[in-house]
Structure formats: structure tokens, C-alpha cells
Write an enzyme that holds these catalytic residues in place. Sequence first.
Site, short mmCIF file in Angstrom:
data_model
loop_
_atom_site.label_atom_id
_atom_site.label_comp_id
_atom_site.label_asym_id
_atom_site.label_seq_id
_atom_site.Cartn_x
_atom_site.Cartn_y
_atom_site.Cartn_z
N PHE A 1 19.51 53.13 53.80
CA PHE A 1 18.45 54.14 53.92
C PHE A 1 17.60 54.19 52.66
CE2 PHE A 1 22.61 56.20 53.16
CZ PHE A 1 22.43 56.52 51.82
N GLY B 1 26.41 58.28 48.61
CA GLY B 1 26.12 58.60 50.01
C GLY B 1 24.81 59.33 50.25
N SER C 1 23.96 55.63 43.41
CA SER C 1 23.89 54.52 44.37
C SER C 1 24.24 54.99 45.77
CB SER C 1 24.84 53.41 43.95
OG SER C 1 26.17 53.74 44.31
N LYS C 2 23.68 54.25 46.72
CA LYS C 2 23.93 54.58 48.12
C LYS C 2 25.42 54.49 48.41
CE LYS C 2 19.63 52.21 49.30
NZ LYS C 2 18.93 51.24 50.12
N ARG C 3 26.04 53.44 47.87
CA ARG C 3 27.43 53.19 48.19
C ARG C 3 28.34 54.30 47.64
NH1 ARG C 3 28.53 48.19 45.87
NH2 ARG C 3 26.58 47.53 46.81
#
Length: 485
Positions: free
Chosen positions: A13, A249, A244-246
Site C-alpha cells: 500500500f 503495518g 516500514s510497511k512490514r
Amino acid sequence: MVRVRFAPSPTGFLHIGGARTYIFNWLYARQKGGTMVLRIDDTDLERNTEASRQSIFDGLGWLELSWDELHHQSERAALHRQAAEVLLAKGCAYRDFTPAGAGGEAEGERERTGAPWLFNPGQRETGREESDRRSRAGEPFALRFRAPRESVPELRFEDAVYGPQARSTGDVEDFALVRSDGTPTYHLASCADDADLRITHIIRGQDHLANTFKHLLIFDGLGVARPQFAHLPLLLAPDGSKLSKRRHGQVVSVTAYRDAGFLPHAFVNFLSLLGWSPKDNREMLSRQELIDLFSLENINRNNAVVSYQESGTEDWADPKALWLNAQYLRTMAIEELLPYVECELRVAGMWKESYGAAERAWFAKTVDLIRVRFTTLKDFSRRGAAYFSDRFAIEPAAAAKLDQPGARELLRELSERLKRVEEFTEESVEREVRALAGERGVKAGVIINAARAALSGQSVGPSAFAVFAAIGKERAVQRLAGGAC
Ligand code: GLU
């Protein structure tokens, strides 16, 4: 003529760091009367997803950010091939026939030879004729950049944010340009596109600073002018780790802020201040002010912390983001705010078409009344539910007011009195409340607080008499008689 670009890879995203990069590019383009290019870097067919591509458009659309040109890197393969051929023809690149996965690029190899560029010994030295012959015979190869070694010159550039940068080419490995399956690497595709799209300024995350030396080699190899570079400080989580996205979230997803009830411009304003501030340190800035005041020179080198709460409470977002949102919510022109409130009420299933027609004046007045204490658009459907629906929760502090001894009885009496009032206005309600208080020998405040709780489900809010007027006679009489819903 300024031409800037935002080049996201659609593999997750839209990250708030990505949106911040977009905004800085956009502000720069708009200030200079330049062109904003949106380039979707979708060459990694295995990791690209349509959902991710859509989240880029959803996020930018929500933030009301425009672009002047849209390109998809996957449609530009011929251009990337052409750039590879130019580099090969000029001797800036060579074919590496080491079978993919043969171990030539193993970390150990680099350490053993002590030469970071010598991935696959012998390949760089292969003569052109032999290389052409093996290629014609169909042998697969990767194309690598031939980083200059002989005199070990320095690569230099002036970063608009981080200042003068220099690296010896001896520290740049012979990086891949084209993989053995024929697909271009990010370095080649990005530079070939930047050159073709005549990008003048590359404004991107600081995590690409080290890549820039490779990119300079490619631009020089292609014989095109180097663009200017401005690298942006990273966004960090409260614990100092890179956002970070990881790891973090939803908190880093732009659409999470839309869903949490942020106003697009308030969020743009917040993101603009992550790593940049105007000279006078003002914080609330309209879009035009941001455009006028933005400068690459004022971008801070320190990484910016996004102070969100991990607890998952309603107010999880960064306090400054919430503060800015509340400021805009309370002060923006009411006509500008109404469409956002309408949207929120629609999502919550509380919108009535009459609010946009016969009851429009009431709708505007009510929004204006209750927005004063609200922080996000969600508040209109949560804390403000009683104004738009008969189904609303009584918050605990309000329930406590209703549970005061004698409170419900007083409200029932007030309900009876109000039934008989002909002109239901703030003044007439106040008269009745004070008369009742006088007759029963209680403080008017007791009735007022209990009434506010019964009518709105809230213990605090606008003036109780204004609440009566907004709720209207019929609903007020009903709610007071019930004591609560
Ligand atoms: N597609 C690259 C990324 O998302 C673009 C980086 C750049 O701006 O050059 O990281």
C-alpha cells in the site's frame, strides 16, 4: 523547465513516506511552474499487485494531489533495451555469461577477492567479439555496468539536502543493468526513464542516496545531463526504527489516515512538516502557502519521527497530525467542510438526503455547532451520532450525569413542559429549564448537564441550549422523557 517525478513500485500500500515524497515533488513542481510526473515502477512482475497500484491512486486521490503525466515503466521496455544497447556499444557495459545462481555473486567471493566489483572473474575482460559471438549463439547473460577502475576517479554530486557527496568508483561494484531473463534492473530502468522523461530534479528518499553514484555512472554513460538530486530524511517509528510497511503495518498506510477521519489537506500539511519547515516555523499552512514557502534548502537532514501510539486507541495517530486536523476541522470554511462530513455520515449509514436539500441550513448549522470540540471526521458519526441518528451511545461520563439522584425525574418534567412550548428556541428552552429548577429548588446546572447527556449522549459539548435547538423539539421531548435512549 522543472520536471520532477514520483516513482513508486506497486508492491504494497502507499506508504506515508511515499506520500511525503510525492508532496515534496509536487510542491516543487507547482512552485516552479514545472511538471509533475507519476511513474509507476512496475517492472517487477512477480511482486506487483493491482491492489497496490490501486492504493497509490486511492491515496493520492484522497490527498487531492494531482499529476501532469502518468507513465508505466512496464510499457517502456523498448526504451530500457535501447539504453542497454547504448551502454554496451559505448563499452560502458559488458555481458556476464556466468549462469544465474552459479555462485559467482556470493558474498564470500567478494570477500575473498577483496574487490567488490569482481563478482564474476573473467567476464569483465571478455573481448567484444567473443561476447557478441556467445550472445548470438543464444547463451544467456546478464548485462553489467563496467565501473571505471583504471584511475579510480571520484564520483561527485551536490545533494540539495545532504550537501556535497563523493565516492570513489573503486567502491562501486559492476552492478547489473539487465538480468539474465532480459528484464532491466531498477537502476537501468529508472535512469533510462529519468533521461527520456527529461527529469530535472530527482527528489526521493534518503535510502536511495547510495544508489545515486550508480545512477551518475549510467547518466554519464548514456551521455545525458545529470539531474539535480535532493534526498529526503527518513521517517522513523517512535522507537527509532525505520518506518516500514512490514514492521509497522497499517500505521504507515496513507489510507489508514483517510479511514481514521483525517481531512486530506490537514494530512498533507502534517506530512509536509516531516523533515521540512518554513523559515518562520509556522505550522498551519494552506496549500498555496506550502507551495509558496517550500524550498529544498529548508529540508532538514535529521530523520523525522512519526509518534503514533501502538495501543490501538482511537487517537493512535501522531499528536501533531491530530492537532492539525482538529485545527482545520474547527476553522475551515463550513461550506468546504460539509462534503467531508457528508461522506463520513454516508460511510456510517447516517446520511439523509434531506441534509443536502430541505434540511441543508440545519445541517450546516449543526456541523458548525459540534465541530468545535471534534478532532477527526469520525467524531461526527461517533461523538456526534445523536444529531444525525436516534441510535447513539451514552458515554460513561454522560451516563453518570443521568444517574444523579432525581435527574431522570427532572428530565421527564422538563419534557412535559417543553411539549407545551410553542416556539422552541434556545431562549424559550432556557426559560423553562430555569423555571423548573426554581420550582424544584435545584441548581439549573443539574438539569442542564443531565439534559445534555440525554440529548447528545455526551457529558461535554456545545452550550446545552444550542444542543436543544439543534436536536429540535420533537426529538428533545422524546429523549428527555426516556431519560436516555
Ligand atoms: N521505484 C523506486 C522505489 O519505489 C523509485 C526510487 C526512485 O525514486 O528512484 O523505491
